[in-house]
Design a protein around this motif. Sequence first.
Motif, mmCIF file in Angstrom:
data_model
loop_
_atom_site.group_PDB
_atom_site.id
_atom_site.type_symbol
_atom_site.label_atom_id
_atom_site.label_comp_id
_atom_site.label_asym_id
_atom_site.label_seq_id
_atom_site.Cartn_x
_atom_site.Cartn_y
_atom_site.Cartn_z
ATOM 1 N N GLU A 97 0.841 -1.205 0.000
ATOM 2 C CA GLU A 97 0.000 0.000 0.000
ATOM 3 C C GLU A 97 0.880 1.263 0.000
ATOM 4 O O GLU A 97 0.621 2.215 -0.734
ATOM 5 C CB GLU A 97 -0.883 -0.032 1.244
ATOM 6 C CG GLU A 97 -2.211 0.647 1.093
ATOM 7 C CD GLU A 97 -3.231 -0.192 0.315
ATOM 8 O OE1 GLU A 97 -3.553 0.218 -0.812
ATOM 9 O OE2 GLU A 97 -3.700 -1.226 0.820
ATOM 10 N N HIS A 98 1.923 1.262 0.827
ATOM 11 C CA HIS A 98 2.846 2.408 0.851
ATOM 12 C C HIS A 98 3.552 2.552 -0.499
ATOM 13 O O HIS A 98 3.706 3.654 -1.024
ATOM 14 C CB HIS A 98 3.922 2.239 1.942
ATOM 15 C CG HIS A 98 3.377 2.255 3.344
ATOM 16 N ND1 HIS A 98 3.063 1.103 4.022
ATOM 17 C CD2 HIS A 98 3.089 3.277 4.188
ATOM 18 C CE1 HIS A 98 2.604 1.423 5.231
ATOM 19 N NE2 HIS A 98 2.611 2.727 5.353
ATOM 20 N N ALA A 99 4.019 1.408 -1.020
ATOM 21 C CA ALA A 99 4.761 1.439 -2.285
ATOM 22 C C ALA A 99 3.873 1.969 -3.412
ATOM 23 O O ALA A 99 4.298 2.801 -4.229
ATOM 24 C CB ALA A 99 5.285 0.042 -2.613
ATOM 25 N N ALA A 100 2.616 1.507 -3.437
ATOM 26 C CA ALA A 100 1.704 1.950 -4.500
ATOM 27 C C ALA A 100 1.407 3.438 -4.353
ATOM 28 O O ALA A 100 1.361 4.181 -5.339
ATOM 29 C CB ALA A 100 0.413 1.135 -4.447
ATOM 30 N N LEU A 101 1.206 3.893 -3.120
ATOM 31 C CA LEU A 101 0.937 5.317 -2.888
ATOM 32 C C LEU A 101 2.093 6.158 -3.424
ATOM 33 O O LEU A 101 1.887 7.183 -4.069
ATOM 34 C CB LEU A 101 0.718 5.582 -1.395
ATOM 35 C CG LEU A 101 0.605 7.051 -0.986
ATOM 36 C CD1 LEU A 101 -0.558 7.747 -1.702
ATOM 37 C CD2 LEU A 101 0.414 7.189 0.537
ATOM 38 N N GLU A 102 3.313 5.703 -3.167
ATOM 39 C CA GLU A 102 4.475 6.475 -3.622
ATOM 40 C C GLU A 102 4.575 6.508 -5.146
ATOM 41 O O GLU A 102 4.881 7.540 -5.734
ATOM 42 C CB GLU A 102 5.748 5.929 -2.964
ATOM 43 C CG GLU A 102 5.783 6.342 -1.500
ATOM 44 C CD GLU A 102 6.859 5.678 -0.668
ATOM 45 O OE1 GLU A 102 7.461 4.694 -1.141
ATOM 46 O OE2 GLU A 102 7.087 6.150 0.463
ATOM 47 N N GLU A 103 4.290 5.364 -5.782
ATOM 48 C CA GLU A 103 4.299 5.344 -7.248
ATOM 49 C C GLU A 103 3.258 6.307 -7.806
ATOM 50 O O GLU A 103 3.499 7.044 -8.759
ATOM 51 C CB GLU A 103 3.971 3.939 -7.751
ATOM 52 C CG GLU A 103 5.199 3.125 -8.095
ATOM 53 C CD GLU A 103 4.808 1.728 -8.555
ATOM 54 O OE1 GLU A 103 3.861 1.609 -9.366
ATOM 55 O OE2 GLU A 103 5.443 0.772 -8.067
ATOM 56 N N GLU A 104 2.080 6.285 -7.188
ATOM 57 C CA GLU A 104 0.986 7.118 -7.683
ATOM 58 C C GLU A 104 1.248 8.602 -7.421
ATOM 59 O O GLU A 104 0.880 9.458 -8.230
ATOM 60 C CB GLU A 104 -0.340 6.642 -7.061
ATOM 61 C CG GLU A 104 -0.756 5.291 -7.644
ATOM 62 C CD GLU A 104 -1.689 4.468 -6.760
ATOM 63 O OE1 GLU A 104 -1.851 3.265 -7.039
ATOM 64 O OE2 GLU A 104 -2.240 5.017 -5.779
ATOM 65 N N LEU A 105 1.896 8.885 -6.289
ATOM 66 C CA LEU A 105 2.252 10.281 -6.003
ATOM 67 C C LEU A 105 3.259 10.797 -7.028
ATOM 68 O O LEU A 105 3.142 11.920 -7.527
ATOM 69 C CB LEU A 105 2.878 10.396 -4.605
ATOM 70 C CG LEU A 105 1.932 10.672 -3.440
ATOM 71 C CD1 LEU A 105 2.683 10.516 -2.120
ATOM 72 C CD2 LEU A 105 1.328 12.074 -3.537
ATOM 73 N N ALA A 106 4.260 9.956 -7.335
ATOM 74 C CA ALA A 106 5.279 10.363 -8.304
ATOM 75 C C ALA A 106 4.634 10.627 -9.665
ATOM 76 O O ALA A 106 4.928 11.621 -10.330
ATOM 77 C CB ALA A 106 6.368 9.290 -8.412
ATOM 78 N N LEU A 107 3.711 9.750 -10.054
ATOM 79 C CA LEU A 107 2.988 9.946 -11.322
ATOM 80 C C LEU A 107 2.213 11.265 -11.298
ATOM 81 O O LEU A 107 2.242 12.039 -12.254
ATOM 82 C CB LEU A 107 1.998 8.803 -11.549
ATOM 83 C CG LEU A 107 2.502 7.597 -12.331
ATOM 84 C CD1 LEU A 107 1.432 6.520 -12.360
ATOM 85 C CD2 LEU A 107 2.881 8.017 -13.772
ATOM 86 N N ALA A 108 1.534 11.498 -10.175
ATOM 87 C CA ALA A 108 0.706 12.702 -10.048
ATOM 88 C C ALA A 108 1.569 13.958 -10.122
ATOM 89 O O ALA A 108 1.147 14.984 -10.659
ATOM 90 C CB ALA A 108 -0.070 12.673 -8.731
ATOM 91 N N LYS A 109 2.764 13.907 -9.556
ATOM 92 C CA LYS A 109 3.643 15.075 -9.540
ATOM 93 C C LYS A 109 4.531 15.138 -10.781
ATOM 94 O O LYS A 109 5.237 16.124 -10.975
ATOM 95 C CB LYS A 109 4.547 15.064 -8.294
ATOM 96 C CG LYS A 109 3.834 14.964 -6.972
ATOM 97 C CD LYS A 109 2.976 16.158 -6.674
ATOM 98 C CE LYS A 109 3.781 17.396 -6.313
ATOM 99 N NZ LYS A 109 2.879 18.508 -5.956
ATOM 100 N N GLY A 110 4.541 14.073 -11.556
ATOM 101 C CA GLY A 110 5.409 14.049 -12.735
ATOM 102 C C GLY A 110 6.880 13.934 -12.384
ATOM 103 O O GLY A 110 7.749 14.431 -13.099
ATOM 104 N N THR A 111 7.183 13.278 -11.248
ATOM 105 C CA THR A 111 8.590 13.079 -10.857
ATOM 106 C C THR A 111 8.942 11.598 -10.967
ATOM 107 O O THR A 111 8.059 10.753 -11.128
ATOM 108 C CB THR A 111 8.837 13.544 -9.403
ATOM 109 O OG1 THR A 111 7.940 12.844 -8.527
ATOM 110 C CG2 THR A 111 8.612 15.041 -9.257
ATOM 111 N N GLU A 112 10.232 11.287 -10.858
ATOM 112 C CA GLU A 112 10.654 9.886 -10.950
ATOM 113 C C GLU A 112 10.179 9.070 -9.754
ATOM 114 O O GLU A 112 9.895 7.889 -9.869
ATOM 115 C CB GLU A 112 12.190 9.807 -11.000
ATOM 116 C CG GLU A 112 12.773 10.238 -12.315
ATOM 117 C CD GLU A 112 14.302 10.275 -12.270
ATOM 118 O OE1 GLU A 112 14.875 10.788 -13.256
ATOM 119 O OE2 GLU A 112 14.930 9.825 -11.287
#
Length: 392
Positions: free
Chosen positions: A86-101
Amino acid sequence: MEGFNSQLQEHLSTLEQLGLLRSLRVVEETDGTRITIGGHKLINFSSNDYLGLASHPAIAAAMGEGAQRWGSGSTASRLISGTTAEHAALEEELALAKGTEAALVFSTGVAAATGTIPALVGKGDVIIMDKLAHACLIDGARASEATLRVYPHNDLEKLESHLKWAREKHPTSTGARVMILTESVFSMDGDLAPLHEIVELKERYGAILFLDEAHAVGVRGTGAQGLAGELGLGGQIEIQMGTLGKALGVSGGYIAGSRVLIDFLINRARSFVFSTAPSPAVAAAGRASLRIVQSPEGEALRVRLQENLSLFASEMKIAASPSAIVPLILGSEERVLHETARLQNSGFFIPAIRYPTVPRNTARLRITLSSAHPQEQILRLAVALKDSGLRV
Ligand SMILES: *Cc1c(COP(=O)(O)O)cnc(C)c1O
């Protein structure tokens, strides 16, 4: 024990005499825009829940399902065994949302800032920060032991002269870092940082930028972009910080940036390394909120917030705020406490913001609007303010 407690009591009495004593008020009930305190129903203009997501059923359900699946706690630091899928997915989705790696989640925005800043700069480096930057940026800067320079709010000339000074004293060739700290939407004033100009200066002087988007995400730009994304500057900002606790309506903080920045922080940010991971249920709720913020529903909520801001501005005959925050600066502590109590008697909950949250003699009512306020509540607020002779 006796002497210790009476010392503390003396301090509190002094604060009270100065109009600076604060105390907690227990909310007995809330439905988003109405809260009950001490048995009184009040319309709430104090929260940072700008899109009304803190009471969104789908997000609350995701939190419940997260708890069913993972249990209530994360059991350890992220580095030990606290990182769930859940943490890992949140981080992936946050990065996508912010357009960062990449992105890294902390238990709060405060923890993200106070852990990240000292991890990246230290003795021999320089921090240059806006005078009105949030307490957690100040605390991070102090803990870092870097040389600290403060510029008057949004004063680009002074920022540039500090940058010049920093680079004369610590040329780029020495490897010394110069870090600029600013908010994008200022939390107590609701105005914006001149981000294009700050980024341009940062590039010119070989500095790095730590941008606190706590009050911009969900309000500025589309989705969870914030002001950096809205202005197309995300790719030029080294460290984008935010919170899941404000417009996203959950809790937790994050840093978004390059993969190597995130790997570095995983090793070096003390508030990350030595703290129990946020509950997986909270991470699940954060994911649900992020999905909604980035959906047409989220877009409609932002439009609704803009309509409320325009309505309030036209009723008060002021320019619409570029954020969901409208400060009403009254000056003295006494005056602001008096007005806050009067408004409370008329059925409105608006916090009295005083020193040290804001500079002395700038005590204010901080009005925050949400997409969840029905227009009728906004009209009633405008009438109550005008009846009290209060102008923004
Ligand atoms: C609220 C706030 C934070 C801290 O975020 P939390 O998640 O509440 O700890 C950081 N910066 C600013 C400008 C804020 O207003």
